[in-house]
Scaffold this active site. Structure first.
Site, PDB file in Angstrom:
ATOM      1  CG  ASN A  34     -36.732  49.773 -11.321  1.00 18.39           C
ATOM      2  OD1 ASN A  34     -36.915  49.573 -10.054  1.00 18.39           O
ATOM      3  ND2 ASN A  34     -35.910  49.320 -12.102  1.00 18.39           N
ATOM      4  CG  ASP A  51     -36.106  45.112 -19.158  1.00 13.70           C
ATOM      5  OD1 ASP A  51     -35.552  43.821 -18.607  1.00 13.70           O
ATOM      6  OD2 ASP A  51     -37.099  45.244 -19.304  1.00 13.70           O
ATOM      7  CE  LYS A  99     -26.137  69.023 -13.885  1.00 14.72           C
ATOM      8  NZ  LYS A  99     -26.522  69.879 -13.068  1.00 14.72           N
ATOM      9  N   PRO A 108     -27.961  42.239 -19.698  1.00 17.71           N
ATOM     10  CG  PRO A 108     -26.259  41.510 -18.419  1.00 17.71           C
ATOM     11  CD  PRO A 108     -26.555  42.599 -19.264  1.00 17.71           C
ATOM     12  CG  ASP A 109     -32.906  37.308 -18.802  1.00 18.12           C
ATOM     13  OD1 ASP A 109     -32.792  36.937 -17.550  1.00 18.12           O
ATOM     14  OD2 ASP A 109     -33.974  37.382 -19.534  1.00 18.12           O
ATOM     15  CE  LYS A 114     -36.391  35.900 -18.181  1.00 21.32           C
ATOM     16  NZ  LYS A 114     -36.075  37.081 -17.624  1.00 21.32           N
TER      17      LYS A 114
END
Length: 395
Positions: free
Chosen positions: A210, A279, A289, A306-307, A342
């Site tokens: 990201n 995520d 490749k 995993p969180d 959480k």
């Protein structure tokens, strides 16, 4: 608001080649919000003229203890009255010796004796001068007298040699001064935090990631260290420099980040999950490749990562946990839901268009007392405000 806002700094420039860096230092301190007043020794004025510092700071530059511009001809007393710091950069071996032994034979050294503010020095000299036993004795005496010493660094010197004695760069000195001014709200605390993106490989050259730059996480690491904490930073793949005094662990993937966090969390008083952790990751990364085959598309199977924040918060004796939520819409709704799910005492939310990848950020803090919106500001200033907020919660 910058930690430098309202601060009056007297900058002393002595006679070393590093005096040329002092011009940029004066500019950077002023840019950060400080009111800078410059005092040059006779040697310092041989390298950079007083008019340069006057132009850069907007204040008169001083060289002579007998200068009649100061009331009652007492510049050696008046210049540091009301000052927050006397900073000598560069501090030559000669000036360090004079300061260590209380000599006062020019305006700068007389100021140092007559000051009512703290004193900090930035050593700058040839490596052999730095290593000389006399210089090291003077250094020990300065520290024993409570004088702050910033640097020196090791590197190439003007004489062509390489070694210790090189003055810190202007922005490094600004960071040292910022840490000096920062209240030590987290003294004795251990902080573990994550920063940056993760990179989930599809094959040896491609992957899922990201646009996180890591700037917010690194700013928080720096702010925590400046506030007196012992800081461990688990960083994804970013090019940010490691903040002073911070222990950095570099990782690539979400699983590597999780493992690094769990290996260090038992020692932490505070955990801050700033990283933009992927995520999902590919179920199987190709060994070689991937090649195009025909004109068709490609299907990639993804599995959930995993969180990390939720896992840390669910530990039997968890540290004080702070989460981050970067959303593209409905910030209050999504951030409040994430905090409740959480079970973290503090969650920092922002819209991705307000800060992700940039130098500024606008965040909202969510805790048991409600919603606290911070104004848009450079990420360093936002980080300082976040630290001040959760330090009050810890207290």
């Amino acid at each position: 608001m910058s930690i430098f806002t309202g601060k009056r700094i007297v900058l002393g420039i002595s006679g070393g080649i590093a005096a040329y860096k002092a011009a940029d230092l004066a500019r950077q301190l002023g840019k950060a919000g400080a009111d800078v007043h410059c005092v040059l020794t006779e040697g310092g004025a041989h390298f950079v003229t007083p008019i340069t510092f006057q132009a850069l700071t907007g204040n008169p530059a001083w060289t002579d203890a007998w200068d009649s511009r100061q009331s009652r001809n007492m510049a050696h007393i008046e210049l540091t009255r009301g000052a927050d710091l006397l900073l000598v950069a560069p501090a030559t071996a000669d000036v360090m010796a004079k300061l260590a032994h209380g000599m006062a034979d020019d305006l700068l050294t007389t100021l140092a004796l007559a000051r009512e503010c703290p004193l900090a020095v930035c050593p700058a000299m040839n490596r052999q001068m730095w290593e000389n036993p006399a210089t090291q004795r003077n250094l020990a005496q300065l520290r024993a007298d409570g004088i702050a010493v910033f640097g020196p660094a090791s590197g190439e010197q003007a004489c062509g040699e390489v070694g210790m004695g090189r003055m810190l760069e202007p922005l490094e000195i600004v960071a040292e001064v910022a840490a000096f001014f920062t209240p030590k709200r987290l003294a004795g605390r251990k902080v573990l935090l994550t920063a940056g993106p993760t990179f989930e490989p599809l094959d040896p050259v491609r992957g899922i990631t990201n646009i996180s730059s890591g700037k917010m996480g690194f700013a928080l690491a720096r702010a925590c260290a400046d506030a007196g904490a012992e800081v461990t930073l688990v960083a994804g793949p970013v090019s940010q420099p490691t903040p002073r005094g911070v222990n950095r662990i570099d990782v690539q993937t979400a699983l590597q980040m999780r493992n690094a966090v769990l290996a260090n969390v038992m020692h932490a008083d505070v955990f801050i999950g700033v990283a933009a952790v992927a995520d999902y990751r590919p179920a199987d990364a190709a060994e070689h490749k991937l090649k195009k085959t025909g004109s068709g598309g490609m299907t990639i199977e993804l599995v959930q990562n995993p969180d990390i924040l939720a896992e840390v918060a669910a530990l039997p004796n968890p540290p004080f946990c702070i989460g981050f939520a970067a959303e593209s819409q409905n910030l209050d709704e999504y951030a409040a839901a994430k905090r409740a799910k959480k079970r973290v005492p503090l969650l920092v939310g922002n819209l991705v268009q307000d800060g992700m990848g940039g130098d500024d950020n606008r965040v909202v803090l969510f805790d048991d007392a409600g919603r606290h919106e911070l104004p848009q500001a450079p990420k360093d200033e936002v980080a300082q405000a976040i630290v001040a907020h959760f330090a009050r919660m810890l207290a």
